[in-house]
Design an enzyme around this catalytic site. Structure first.
Site, PDB file in Angstrom:
ATOM      1  N   ASP A 168       0.767  -1.255   0.000  1.00  0.00           N
ATOM      2  CA  ASP A 168       0.000   0.000   0.000  1.00  0.00           C
ATOM      3  C   ASP A 168       0.796   1.303   0.000  1.00  0.00           C
ATOM      4  OD1 ASP A 168      -1.895  -1.946   0.294  1.00  0.00           O
ATOM      5  OD2 ASP A 168      -2.789  -1.135   2.123  1.00  0.00           O
ATOM      6  N   GLU A 402       1.171  -8.510  11.776  1.00  0.00           N
ATOM      7  CA  GLU A 402       0.965  -8.224  10.353  1.00  0.00           C
ATOM      8  C   GLU A 402       2.309  -8.026   9.639  1.00  0.00           C
ATOM      9  OE1 GLU A 402      -1.314  -4.647   9.824  1.00  0.00           O
ATOM     10  OE2 GLU A 402      -1.590  -4.948   7.658  1.00  0.00           O
TER      11      GLU A 402
HETATM   12  C1  DGY Z   1      -5.794  -0.720   4.561  1.00  0.00           C
HETATM   13  O1  DGY Z   1      -6.851  -0.319   5.039  1.00  0.00           O
HETATM   14  O2  DGY Z   1      -4.688  -0.260   4.865  1.00  0.00           O
HETATM   15  C2  DGY Z   1      -5.841  -1.830   3.619  1.00  0.00           C
HETATM   16  O3  DGY Z   1      -4.605  -2.448   3.496  1.00  0.00           O
HETATM   17  C3  DGY Z   1      -6.347  -1.426   2.289  1.00  0.00           C
HETATM   18  O4  DGY Z   1      -6.420  -2.569   1.527  1.00  0.00           O
END
Ligand code: DGY
Length: 435
Positions: A168, A402
């Site tokens: 991201d 995560e």
């Molecule tokens: C987030 O909300 O950061 C998710 O990874 C988007 O997919």
């Protein structure tokens, strides 16, 4: 290790919501596309019906044009932003009537996941029956990508949003943010109420994320319009490697199924595969850096940064032996220092590297898992072994987080795990690595 494996099973069972899994409580309360696929691999080791249901639910949310969304909003909650009312998938004329979702996708793991279920299964006949019942939907998803996401008919597909990449807030996207100047939106972040803001993207980054969605929405998520207008339009080596890996899995599975009616699909997949592999090697490899990089289709240039995505082509068997050797040398030189865990998500020698911040440096289990299989496939057994051991060790040190700090010294106190806790794919792929 047995205890840790039992803990992983508990994580998966706790995140199971009757017909799909959430990545983790609070931070991610819905079903995510690539999470869902990778989670099914974990379940396959101890509860195949859940693995199958996970995939069935994901494919049930497929749009009639073959598209699969990145988030499926199964429940109403105001603990996540941006939710269904922001994304408005209903603007697209072919979106699902049954599920609210986003109008963007994620790396298409489903093809290779089906092959993994078959690999893991103790009752292959039954698993093959399941695969037969869903495989055409996955084929249709690939057809969507090649028909709608490849405007110049190159054999490579584009993504139009950083959330589609799965990585991201990678520093790679900074180059694109430099070409944009979105308005300052007013909104209430939810992620930073669950997780330390130092581990998440900045407010200004979110302005960019929302702005791209606004443009897509103004055009009802029409793919041609997005290709014309989106300021973010990228051919991503991780995304395309995953698609090519999944193509190959679909070919192999259709062959195992052995029904003559599928021959046309095998033929088509092989065409995508041949063309895509060639284009991938010609266009996304950077001679100077010696690795694969992202191509910015909007501004027609390579984004010359080394990230864990640069090595993902190993997983899909794309580089030649000679290129693979060079890539692995670079991986070890830049990412493999003895004081670092493999494999940081971004070049630790770059000044954009940040070992705490999401995709700007931390180690991610899903990428390590792909790289482990990729390295093994090319015969780099020692480095594959280290990739696996490092992955197990960071989880053993901290729990099923995560993402994790890549710097070994930070692990001494057992708090080098960041982002969401009891995170499903970390647990799922840990189970697969142990077995
Ligand atoms: C987030 O909300 O950061 C998710 O990874 C988007 O997919």
């Amino acid at each position: 290790m047995k205890d840790l494996q039992n803990n992983a099973i508990t994580v998966l069972n706790n995140n199971w919501k009757d017909k799909f899994s959430i990545p983790c409580a609070k931070l991610y309360p819905f079903q995510w596309f690539w999470d869902s696929g990778l989670i099914a691999i974990g379940f396959a080791h101890f509860d195949m019906p859940k693995a199958e249901k996970e995939i069935e639910t994901l494919l049930d949310a497929q749009w009639s044009n073959g598209f699969i969304p990145h988030i499926i909003f199964h429940t109403e909650t105001d603990t996540y932003f941006p939710g269904p009312d922001f994304h408005r998938s209903d603007l697209h004329p072919q979106s699902s009537e049954k599920y609210k979702s986003t109008g963007m996708t994620q790396p298409p793991v489903t093809g290779f996941v089906l092959e993994d279920l078959y690999r893991i299964s103790k009752d292959r006949d039954a698993t093959l029956k399941f695969i037969e019942s869903v495989i055409d939907k996955v084929y249709k998803n690939h057809e969507y990508f090649y028909n709608q996401r490849d405007p110049q008919d190159e054999g490579l597909v584009y993504i139009y949003h950083n959330w589609e990449s799965g990585t991201d807030n990678s520093p790679i996207w900074d180059d694109i943010w430099d070409t944009m100047n979105p308005p300052e939106y007013t909104f209430e972040r939810r992620d930073t109420t669950h997780v330390d803001a130092a581990q998440r993207p900045s407010k200004r980054e979110y302005d960019h994320y929302l702005h791209i969605i606004e443009i897509a929405k103004q055009n009802n998520y029409n793919d041609q319009k997005i290709a014309e207008l989106s300021p973010f339009l990228v051919q991503d080596p991780l995304f395309n490697a995953v698609l090519l890996k999944s193509n190959q899995s679909l070919i192999d599975l259709y062959r195992i199924i052995g029904n003559k009616n599928n021959n046309d699909k095998i033929h088509q997949l092989q065409k995508w595969q041949d063309k895509g592999t060639k284009a991938f090697n010609n266009k996304l490899y950077d001679e100077e850096l010696g690795v694969y990089v992202h191509y910015d289709l909007r501004n027609e240039k390579l984004l010359k940064h080394i990230s864990s995505s640069s090595f993902a082509p190993l997983f899909a068997n794309l580089p030649s032996e000679a290129r693979a050797k060079k890539m692995v040398d670079i991986m070890m030189e830049k990412f493999g220092n003895p004081d670092q865990y493999l494999c940081a998500s971004f070049d630790p020698t770059s000044d954009r590297f940040n070992p705490k911040k999401y995709w700007r440096g931390p180690v991610w289990v899903n990428l390590n898992w792909m790289l482990y299989y990729g390295l093994k496939q090319y015969g780099f057994y020692d480095i594959a072994k280290r990739m696996k051991q490092d992955t197990i060790e960071i989880i053993d040190n901290n729990g099923f987080y995560e993402y994790f700090d890549s710097r070994k010294q930070e692990h001494k106190n057992g708090n080098a795990g960041y982002g969401g806790h009891n995170f499903s794919w970390s647990a799922a792929l840990f189970i697969d690595l142990l077995n």
